[in-house]
Enzyme design. Structure first.
Site, mmCIF file in Angstrom:
data_model
loop_
_atom_site.group_PDB
_atom_site.id
_atom_site.type_symbol
_atom_site.label_atom_id
_atom_site.label_comp_id
_atom_site.label_asym_id
_atom_site.label_seq_id
_atom_site.Cartn_x
_atom_site.Cartn_y
_atom_site.Cartn_z
ATOM 1 N N ASP A 193 0.812 -1.205 0.000
ATOM 2 C CA ASP A 193 0.000 0.000 0.000
ATOM 3 C C ASP A 193 0.852 1.264 0.000
ATOM 4 O O ASP A 193 0.384 2.340 -0.358
ATOM 5 C CB ASP A 193 -0.926 -0.008 1.225
ATOM 6 C CG ASP A 193 -1.965 1.095 1.165
ATOM 7 O OD1 ASP A 193 -2.615 1.228 0.110
ATOM 8 O OD2 ASP A 193 -2.128 1.836 2.159
ATOM 9 N N ARG A 194 2.127 1.156 0.420
ATOM 10 C CA ARG A 194 3.003 2.325 0.459
ATOM 11 C C ARG A 194 3.482 2.739 -0.922
ATOM 12 O O ARG A 194 3.936 3.866 -1.110
ATOM 13 C CB ARG A 194 4.214 2.042 1.364
ATOM 14 C CG ARG A 194 3.882 2.061 2.831
ATOM 15 C CD ARG A 194 3.502 3.451 3.288
ATOM 16 N NE ARG A 194 3.009 3.447 4.658
ATOM 17 C CZ ARG A 194 2.503 4.493 5.264
ATOM 18 N NH1 ARG A 194 2.395 5.630 4.598
ATOM 19 N NH2 ARG A 194 2.087 4.425 6.509
ATOM 20 N N MET A 274 -7.998 5.805 2.887
ATOM 21 C CA MET A 274 -8.074 7.009 2.059
ATOM 22 C C MET A 274 -6.822 7.253 1.226
ATOM 23 O O MET A 274 -6.775 8.198 0.448
ATOM 24 C CB MET A 274 -8.309 8.230 2.956
ATOM 25 C CG MET A 274 -9.635 8.212 3.697
ATOM 26 S SD MET A 274 -11.047 8.195 2.561
ATOM 27 C CE MET A 274 -10.820 9.737 1.702
ATOM 28 N N ARG A 275 -5.796 6.392 1.394
ATOM 29 C CA ARG A 275 -4.565 6.632 0.638
ATOM 30 C C ARG A 275 -4.805 6.524 -0.866
ATOM 31 O O ARG A 275 -4.173 7.241 -1.649
ATOM 32 C CB ARG A 275 -3.471 5.655 1.085
ATOM 33 C CG ARG A 275 -2.124 5.948 0.432
ATOM 34 C CD ARG A 275 -1.002 5.115 1.009
ATOM 35 N NE ARG A 275 -0.641 5.586 2.338
ATOM 36 C CZ ARG A 275 -0.783 4.871 3.441
ATOM 37 N NH1 ARG A 275 -1.273 3.653 3.379
ATOM 38 N NH2 ARG A 275 -0.435 5.360 4.602
ATOM 39 N N ALA A 276 -5.703 5.645 -1.278
ATOM 40 C CA ALA A 276 -5.988 5.498 -2.704
ATOM 41 C C ALA A 276 -6.528 6.798 -3.286
ATOM 42 O O ALA A 276 -6.149 7.207 -4.394
ATOM 43 C CB ALA A 276 -6.983 4.361 -2.930
#
Length: 661
Positions: A193-194, A274-276
């Site tokens: 995800d990073r 919410m990173r996407a």
């Protein structure tokens, strides 16, 4: 050293675009490049780094502080206003998968500590990568303790060191680029995800494109100077375009309509967190700047979503990354755009490959739960094995669950992991030792030197001086193992939906092996032979696919299965002598193939026990009346006997409570 020109790379349009967008806006978070071997992943990454703008830093600062905004907590600071500056090319820092923790984060400067008695911090790779690119080749093979360090630095933008009398914190903001071959295993979800963007690359199938790739590579190898000069104008044009896009980036407008469209896309694809949304928004802005627009359009959003969302849609390690292109087009209400408007016209690689089918699915049906026992034959039944043409079945597993922890006995010395006890380089310090390798035990070194200093000659003289009695740490942690699954796929396993329960248990064990960073292998036996369906690999995805396709039917060549497992472990020990094997035999214990089937099976079990192979027997026998043959096999193997229903971690608690009651 000559770097292959970025503009000369063929067949990686998506990768070139993703790297360019990260160069325009480093806050996107980097790129993960997934693809088969030999697809120019590393070549492209190294070539693009040469196009990055130069970095201006404070002269003499080991942490690349920006003169316009120096780090107030810089270990080499504070830097006064008007300090001398210098300009250098942006760095591409490579992080080897075998690097030590000290080399990544930095550590005590050992020479100065031992000679001058001063505690000085020596920066590591994260400090060197600040304001540049940190490149990890084969990032999926990176040890867990290094993954934790990268997660910390990527989340906080700083590297903190609290070790060996050193307490240091410094800025560590970099573009993280990783390349990997999915066949060798997947990434931990947290690290996956990073990465801001992900790209799938494959070798082109067009013969003309392949020929052009070979032609250019041969020309580069024959005369690098001439080849680089030939592409110098194209490289300069790309450099100017990157600089113009970076200058335009602050002026690009992300309107409310575009922001809502990004939120709708991310919600529709059911991504976590919410990173996407943030990465998609930043990528859309960068793409607008890259193509020369002052406002984000739906075309920019579509390109950003295709790069930022596929790897964030995986719900478990066995899910394939990807996304529904038609749904994205429907949400945005436009025709799908080309990822690189200025790129060459390339139809793209053909992802189709050879059909990966399982073992031969023909064979006679074996005895069911009410059939003959081990070593007995049914009258009139053909015993020729898999080639006789009797019906087989392919059962689908249910959802995997959390399993009990199965470990190898004793203490090993393999690579750091999360399964069995071992002497490793990461973990709890349990003692000290003499030696020339390994982390230094500083308190023990000082203590030993103070009580028994050694005498060493001074070079070039007849004098002597006191030397250090260096002691190394003895560290105990967890190691990764080879988890070799030896699965009975005979006809008795197909009876009464038994294979569904067995496949679910095996799939759960594979999921556990993924989380513990183990190597896995799969041996199956049915009919009259055993087959190594999957040689030892780090890719549990491939193992899960082979398992789902595994048919059941035929007699039970238990001896052949055990012997094939023993040979697989022997070969793997030659390659990785420190990685211990944990053999998991999934069977009901019946042996029905060939003459003296039972005796040969027990002899094979004795051979495995004599070789010191740790094993677990998962007993697939179910029903009220049981013959207990798997328990007998476990006794001969010196293995733990576990009924298939007790592989589930919660089932063990229920059994213990029930027995206590």
């Amino acid at each position: 050293m000559h770097v292959y020109p970025f503009s000369a790379v063929v067949g990686s349009d998506d990768l070139a675009l993703a790297l360019s967008l990260c160069a325009v806006s480093p806050s996107i978070g980097g790129v993960l490049v997934r693809g088969e071997k030999g697809t120019a992943k590393s070549t492209t990454v190294r070539a693009q780094a040469a196009l990055l703008p130069q970095v201006t830093e404070v002269t003499g600062c080991r942490f690349a502080c920006d003169p316009a905004a120096p780090d107030p907590a810089c270990p080499d600071g504070p830097h006064p206003g008007g300090a001398a500056t210098q300009t250098r090319p942006a760095r591409l820092v490579e992080l080897p998968v075998g690097a030590t923790e000290d080399r990544v984060t930095g550590s005590l400067h050992l020479q100065k500590a031992l000679s001058a008695g001063t505690a000085e911090y020596e920066p590591g790779l994260l400090a060197r990568a600040h304001r540049g690119v940190l490149y990890v080749d084969e990032v999926n093979l990176l040890h867990d303790h290094l993954v934790d360090l990268l997660l910390d630095a990527a989340a906080m933008g700083r590297c903190s060191v609290e070790r060996d009398g050193v307490s240091v914190s410094h800025a560590a903001r970099f573009v993280l680029v990783g390349t990997m071959n999915p066949e060798e295993g997947e990434l931990r979800p947290q690290l996956l995800d990073r990465f801001g963007l992900t790209v799938e690359v494959a070798a082109p199938r067009d013969p003309q494109v392949r020929a052009e790739i070979v032609r250019r590579r041969l020309a580069f190898d024959a005369d690098p100077d001439a080849f680089v000069a030939r592409w110098a104008d194209a490289e300069a044009a790309l450099t100017r375009r990157l600089a113009q896009a970076r200058d335009r980036l602050p002026q690009v407008r992300l309107g409310d309509d575009a922001l809502v469209a990004i939120a709708e896309v991310c919600a529709a694809f059911d991504v976590d967190g919410m990173r996407a949304d943030l990465v998609t928004a930043k990528t859309a802005v960068a793409h607008a700047a890259w193509v020369g627009r002052d406002e984000v359009t739906r075309e920019d959003i579509a390109v950003a979503a295709r790069l930022a969302l596929p790897h964030r849609r995986r719900r478990n390690p066995f899910d394939e990354p990807g996304m529904d292109e038609s749904l994205l087009d429907e949400l945005l209400g436009e025709q799908p755009p080309e990822l690189d408007p200025d790129g060459p016209d390339d139809s793209g690689p053909d992802d189709s490959g050879p059909d990966d089918s399982g073992p031969d699915d023909s064979g006679p049906d074996d005895s069911g739960p009410d059939g003959p026992g081990a070593g007995e034959a049914t009258p009139g039944r053909d015993d020729r094995g898999q080639g006789s043409g009797a019906a087989t079945s392919v059962a689908a597993p249910a959802e995997p669950y959390r399993t009990r922890l199965f470990t190898a006995d004793r203490t090993g010395r393999g690579a750091a992991g999360r399964r069995s006890r071992a002497r490793t380089t990461v973990g709890r310090t349990v003692g000290e030792r003499r030696g020339d390798t390994g982390p230094i035990h500083l308190p023990a070194t000082i203590r030993a030197t103070a009580t028994h200093p050694c005498v060493v000659p001074v070079a070039g003289t007849t004098e002597t001086t006191h030397g250090w009695q260096v002691r190394r740490k003895v560290v105990e942690g967890r190691e990764a193992n080879l988890v070799l699954l030896c699965v009975d796929a005979s006809g008795s396993m197909a009876a009464r939906q038994r294979m569904t329960q067995v496949k679910t248990a095996i799939l759960s064990l594979l999921l556990d092996a993924y989380r513990r960073r183990d190597t896995v292998g799969l041996v199956t036996f049915r009919g009259d032979r055993a087959t190594l369906v999957l040689p030892p690999t780090n890719s549990v995805d491939v193992a899960a696919t082979r398992l789902r396709e595994l048919p059941a039917g035929g007699r039970t060549p238990l001896a052949e299965g055990l012997l094939e497992a023993a040979e697989t472990i022997r070969r793997h020990r030659l390659r990785e002598p420190d990685r211990r094997a944990l053999l998991v035999v999934v069977t009901d214990g019946r042996a029905t193939a060939g003459p003296d089937a039972v005796a040969r099976s027990l002899a094979a079990a004795d051979r495995l026990a004599a070789a010191g192979i740790d094993a677990v027997v998962v007993d697939s026998e179910t029903g009220r009346f049981r013959m207990g043959l798997a328990a007998r096999l476990a006794e001969r193997l010196g293995a733990e006997h576990v009924p298939v229903g007790e592989v589930h971690a919660d089932a063990l608690t229920t059994v213990v409570r029930g027995r206590a009651a």
